[in-house]
Design a protein around this motif. Structure first.
Motif, mmCIF file in Angstrom:
data_model
loop_
_atom_site.group_PDB
_atom_site.id
_atom_site.type_symbol
_atom_site.label_atom_id
_atom_site.label_comp_id
_atom_site.label_asym_id
_atom_site.label_seq_id
_atom_site.Cartn_x
_atom_site.Cartn_y
_atom_site.Cartn_z
ATOM 1 N N ILE A 1 0.861 -1.180 0.080
ATOM 2 C CA ILE A 1 0.048 0.049 0.067
ATOM 3 C C ILE A 1 0.628 0.919 -0.172
ATOM 4 C CG2 ILE A 1 -1.672 1.384 1.226
ATOM 5 C CD1 ILE A 1 -2.716 -1.405 2.351
ATOM 6 N N GLN A 2 0.641 2.041 -0.950
ATOM 7 C CA GLN A 2 1.300 3.258 -1.046
ATOM 8 C C GLN A 2 0.371 4.528 -0.833
ATOM 9 O OE1 GLN A 2 4.009 1.498 -4.807
ATOM 10 N NE2 GLN A 2 4.655 3.743 -3.848
ATOM 11 N N SER A 3 0.989 5.693 -0.566
ATOM 12 C CA SER A 3 0.283 6.852 -0.436
ATOM 13 C C SER A 3 1.279 7.977 -0.445
ATOM 14 C CB SER A 3 -0.475 6.855 0.956
ATOM 15 O OG SER A 3 0.264 7.200 2.240
ATOM 16 N N PRO A 4 0.825 9.285 -0.908
ATOM 17 C CA PRO A 4 -0.385 9.478 -1.744
ATOM 18 C C PRO A 4 -0.271 8.844 -3.086
ATOM 19 C CG PRO A 4 1.035 11.368 -1.956
ATOM 20 C CD PRO A 4 1.722 10.372 -0.939
ATOM 21 N N ARG A 5 -1.518 8.504 -3.874
ATOM 22 C CA ARG A 5 -1.385 8.000 -5.176
ATOM 23 C C ARG A 5 -0.958 9.006 -6.280
ATOM 24 N NH1 ARG A 5 -3.982 4.029 -7.248
ATOM 25 N NH2 ARG A 5 -2.408 4.378 -8.814
ATOM 26 N N HIS A 6 -1.183 10.191 -5.875
ATOM 27 C CA HIS A 6 -0.996 11.302 -6.846
ATOM 28 C C HIS A 6 -0.695 12.612 -5.870
ATOM 29 C CE1 HIS A 6 -2.577 9.488 -10.394
ATOM 30 N NE2 HIS A 6 -3.503 8.905 -9.576
ATOM 31 N N GLU A 7 0.322 13.147 -6.333
ATOM 32 C CA GLU A 7 0.899 14.599 -5.555
ATOM 33 C C GLU A 7 1.422 15.458 -6.388
ATOM 34 O OE1 GLU A 7 1.993 14.235 -1.711
ATOM 35 O OE2 GLU A 7 2.990 16.269 -1.669
ATOM 36 N N VAL A 8 0.884 16.749 -6.352
ATOM 37 C CA VAL A 8 1.734 17.735 -7.084
ATOM 38 C C VAL A 8 2.107 18.789 -6.374
ATOM 39 C CG1 VAL A 8 1.172 19.856 -9.091
ATOM 40 C CG2 VAL A 8 -0.160 17.614 -9.163
ATOM 41 N N THR A 9 3.196 19.311 -6.263
ATOM 42 C CA THR A 9 4.014 20.321 -5.481
ATOM 43 C C THR A 9 4.742 21.004 -6.013
ATOM 44 O OG1 THR A 9 5.145 20.175 -3.305
ATOM 45 C CG2 THR A 9 6.103 18.723 -5.036
ATOM 46 N N GLU A 10 5.252 22.229 -5.526
ATOM 47 C CA GLU A 10 5.919 23.452 -5.933
ATOM 48 C C GLU A 10 7.342 22.912 -5.725
ATOM 49 O OE1 GLU A 10 2.725 27.056 -5.956
ATOM 50 O OE2 GLU A 10 4.428 26.954 -4.642
ATOM 51 N N TRP B 1 -3.043 2.189 -16.522
ATOM 52 C CA TRP B 1 -3.292 2.964 -15.396
ATOM 53 C C TRP B 1 -1.927 2.841 -14.587
ATOM 54 C CZ3 TRP B 1 -6.775 -0.311 -17.510
ATOM 55 C CH2 TRP B 1 -8.172 0.364 -17.871
ATOM 56 N N GLY B 2 -0.832 2.344 -14.857
ATOM 57 C CA GLY B 2 0.414 2.470 -14.320
ATOM 58 C C GLY B 2 0.670 1.185 -13.520
ATOM 59 N N GLN B 3 -0.337 0.234 -13.452
ATOM 60 C CA GLN B 3 -0.011 -0.669 -12.048
ATOM 61 C C GLN B 3 0.862 -1.630 -12.613
ATOM 62 O OE1 GLN B 3 -4.386 -1.406 -11.716
ATOM 63 N NE2 GLN B 3 -3.856 -1.211 -9.641
ATOM 64 N N LEU B 4 1.901 -2.298 -11.792
ATOM 65 C CA LEU B 4 2.856 -3.330 -12.178
ATOM 66 C C LEU B 4 2.363 -4.439 -11.595
ATOM 67 C CD1 LEU B 4 6.247 -1.739 -11.600
ATOM 68 C CD2 LEU B 4 5.343 -2.896 -13.582
ATOM 69 N N SER C 1 -3.408 -4.958 -23.429
ATOM 70 C CA SER C 1 -2.613 -3.788 -23.896
ATOM 71 C C SER C 1 -1.836 -3.333 -22.676
ATOM 72 C CB SER C 1 -3.548 -2.888 -24.695
ATOM 73 O OG SER C 1 -4.073 -3.127 -25.548
ATOM 74 N N GLY C 2 -0.749 -2.793 -22.921
ATOM 75 C CA GLY C 2 0.306 -2.259 -21.890
ATOM 76 C C GLY C 2 1.451 -2.654 -22.141
#
Lengths: 114, 109
Positions: free
Chosen positions: A5-14, B40-43, B82-83
């Motif tokens: 399990i990873q977090s965050p899935r998406h991050e946008v930062t300056e 979606w990028g999952q491995l 696909s991928g």
């Protein structure tokens, strides 16, 4: 089995901000890896932990990157200060042992530094 | 260091077609895995196969360790196949999973 399990899935930062990525490995796994994926360089190993101890951090790009594993169920990858060239997908992976066992990847943390 | 080469780099198939992806490696290994990275990028793990042959549904893989190559077979391909398909290896007496550059597959309906 919850998987890695990873977090965050998406991050946008300056640029210049601190970024912390988190990982919970699969329970019972004693090997943990952080990988980075970019179009230019593909999948690169950043650091490898065994039994919570960093074994090889030669893939860590520079001093701005650091990783910790305070216990068997948690690891962090920190970038401080972040730069646009750090934009990538960061994967955490775990296995019971590297040799002779499957390595499982999390879904990745998509980092964009603007 | 060990070299992992995958071929072809790109592949376009019509749905229902079969294909073979190849992975060559330059040194003896104790771990070889095939992954599928979906759009979606999952491995996703497909096979752990340092030697021998395994099958899982429409997919099968064969590794000939003595000749340092592995093959991934996809039969009756579907658009969801696909991928990008990656081969990754761990050298003997090492722990680093080294990835090939991948085969990008597009299955058209």
């Amino acid at each position: 089995d919850a998987g890695v399990i990873q977090s965050p899935r998406h991050e946008v930062t300056e640029m210049g901000q601190e970024v912390t990525l988190r990982c919970k490995p699969i329970s019972g796994h004693n090997s943990l890896f952080w990988y980075r994926q970019t179009m230019m360089r593909g999948l690169e190993l950043l650091i490898y932990f065994n039994n919570n101890v960093p074994i090889d951090d030669s893939g860590m790009p520079e001093d701005r990157f650091s990783a910790k594993m305070p216990n068997a169920s948690f690891s962090t990858l920190k970038i401080q200060p972040s730069e646009p060239r750090d934009s990538a997908v960061y994967f955490c992976a775990s296995s019971q042992q590297v040799s002779g066992n499957t390595i499982y990847f999390g879904e990745g943390s998509w980092l964009t530094v603007v | 260091g060990i070299q992992v080469e995958q071929s072809p780099p790109d592949l376009i198939l019509q749905e229902g077609a079969n294909s073979t992806l190849r992975c060559n490696f330059s040194d003896s290994v104790n771990n070889l895995q095939w992954f599928h990275q979906n759009p979606w990028g999952q491995l996703i793990n497909l096979f752990y196969i340092p030697s021998g042959t395994k099958q899982n549904g429409r997919l099968s893989a064969t590794t000939v360790a003595t000749e340092r190559y592995s093959l991934l077979y996809i039969s009756s391909s579907q658009t969801t196949d696909s991928g990008v398909y990656f081969c990754a290896v761990v050298m003997d007496s090492s722990y680093k999973l080294i990835f090939g550059s991948g085969t990008r597959l597009l299955v058209r309906p």
